[in-house]
Design an enzyme around this catalytic site. Structure first.
Site, PDB file in Angstrom:
ATOM      1  N   ASP A 125      42.087 -19.374  64.753  1.00 43.53           N
ATOM      2  CA  ASP A 125      42.317 -17.988  64.707  1.00 43.53           C
ATOM      3  C   ASP A 125      42.782 -17.528  63.384  1.00 43.53           C
ATOM      4  O   ASP A 125      43.731 -17.561  62.959  1.00 43.53           O
ATOM      5  CB  ASP A 125      43.321 -17.337  65.659  1.00 43.53           C
ATOM      6  CG  ASP A 125      43.222 -15.876  65.861  1.00 43.53           C
ATOM      7  OD1 ASP A 125      42.168 -15.321  65.669  1.00 43.53           O
ATOM      8  OD2 ASP A 125      44.273 -15.258  65.767  1.00 43.53           O
ATOM      9  N   GLU A 156      36.843 -18.254  65.750  1.00 42.89           N
ATOM     10  CA  GLU A 156      36.383 -16.612  66.047  1.00 42.89           C
ATOM     11  C   GLU A 156      35.614 -16.328  64.840  1.00 42.89           C
ATOM     12  O   GLU A 156      35.958 -16.387  63.875  1.00 42.89           O
ATOM     13  CB  GLU A 156      37.872 -16.283  66.245  1.00 42.89           C
ATOM     14  CG  GLU A 156      37.456 -14.626  66.936  1.00 42.89           C
ATOM     15  CD  GLU A 156      38.691 -13.926  67.315  1.00 42.89           C
ATOM     16  OE1 GLU A 156      38.961 -14.147  68.352  1.00 42.89           O
ATOM     17  OE2 GLU A 156      39.264 -13.116  66.366  1.00 42.89           O
ATOM     18  N   ASP A 183      49.238 -15.784  67.327  1.00 40.33           N
ATOM     19  CA  ASP A 183      47.887 -16.335  66.944  1.00 40.33           C
ATOM     20  C   ASP A 183      47.744 -17.703  67.355  1.00 40.33           C
ATOM     21  O   ASP A 183      46.524 -18.016  67.424  1.00 40.33           O
ATOM     22  CB  ASP A 183      48.328 -16.388  65.255  1.00 40.33           C
ATOM     23  CG  ASP A 183      48.716 -15.012  64.770  1.00 40.33           C
ATOM     24  OD1 ASP A 183      47.656 -14.363  64.608  1.00 40.33           O
ATOM     25  OD2 ASP A 183      49.702 -14.654  64.257  1.00 40.33           O
TER      26      ASP A 183
END
Length: 172
Positions: free
Chosen positions: A8, A67, A139
């Site tokens: 991420d 992502e 996160d």
């Protein structure tokens, strides 16, 4: 068995989550954040690259999921996110490991079953699906969710390939 690393990306904190997938079961092996306190962007990108490179060397994942960048309202924020993502992907590519990309909506759909799920819902499902004692830091939870999304996609694609092979009479 497959080791999958989820990333991420963020310009100040980049989450990572490593899972082991055996069949349709997954378990967390390691997760955390790569934090940087530098004011300037180049040293931050260096920290992200070095942090992901270290995780790659330590665990040797077979696949990495990241992502996708979404278009934020603030162009400067989107640019910084893209740079952080690029630093992380460059570290992965240096290890010659395939990278798979998923949108935030795809990740939420795969983990929670609802593409508009809130971050807390995602973190809670990650905790539940991986049998963790506590909810991971935000996160890291997002990174684990990205890895789980890829694990789910792998299982689905394998099932579809098997069904196609049976339908085409290639499996006896």
């Amino acid at each position: 068995m497959a080791l999958i690393l989820g990333i991420d990306p963020g310009s100040r904190r980049t989450g990572y989550g490593l899972i082991e997938q055996v069949g349709n079961r997954s378990r967390a092996l390691d997760f955390g954040t790569i934090s940087t306190t530098h004011k300037d962007m180049p040293p931050r990108l260096g920290d992200i690259f070095a942090g992901i490179e270290q995780v790659m060397r330590q665990f040797g994942p077979a696949e990495v999921s990241v992502e996708k960048v979404f278009m934020a309202r603030n162009a400067d924020s989107a640019l910084k996110l893209g740079q952080a993502r690029g630093a992380a992907i460059a570290a992965v590519m240096q290890a010659k490991v395939p990278v798979f990309e998923y949108s935030a909506r795809q990740v939420k759909q795969a983990v929670v079953g609802k593409g508009s799920a809130e971050k807390v819902q995602v973190a809670e499902m990650v905790k539940h699906l991986l049998g963790l004692d506590a909810r991971p830091q935000e996160d890291a939870a997002d990174a684990l969710a990205i890895a789980l999304c890829h694990a789910h996609m792998r299982v689905s694609l394998a099932r579809m390939a098997g069904a196609t092979a049976v339908r085409n009479r290639r499996i006896r």
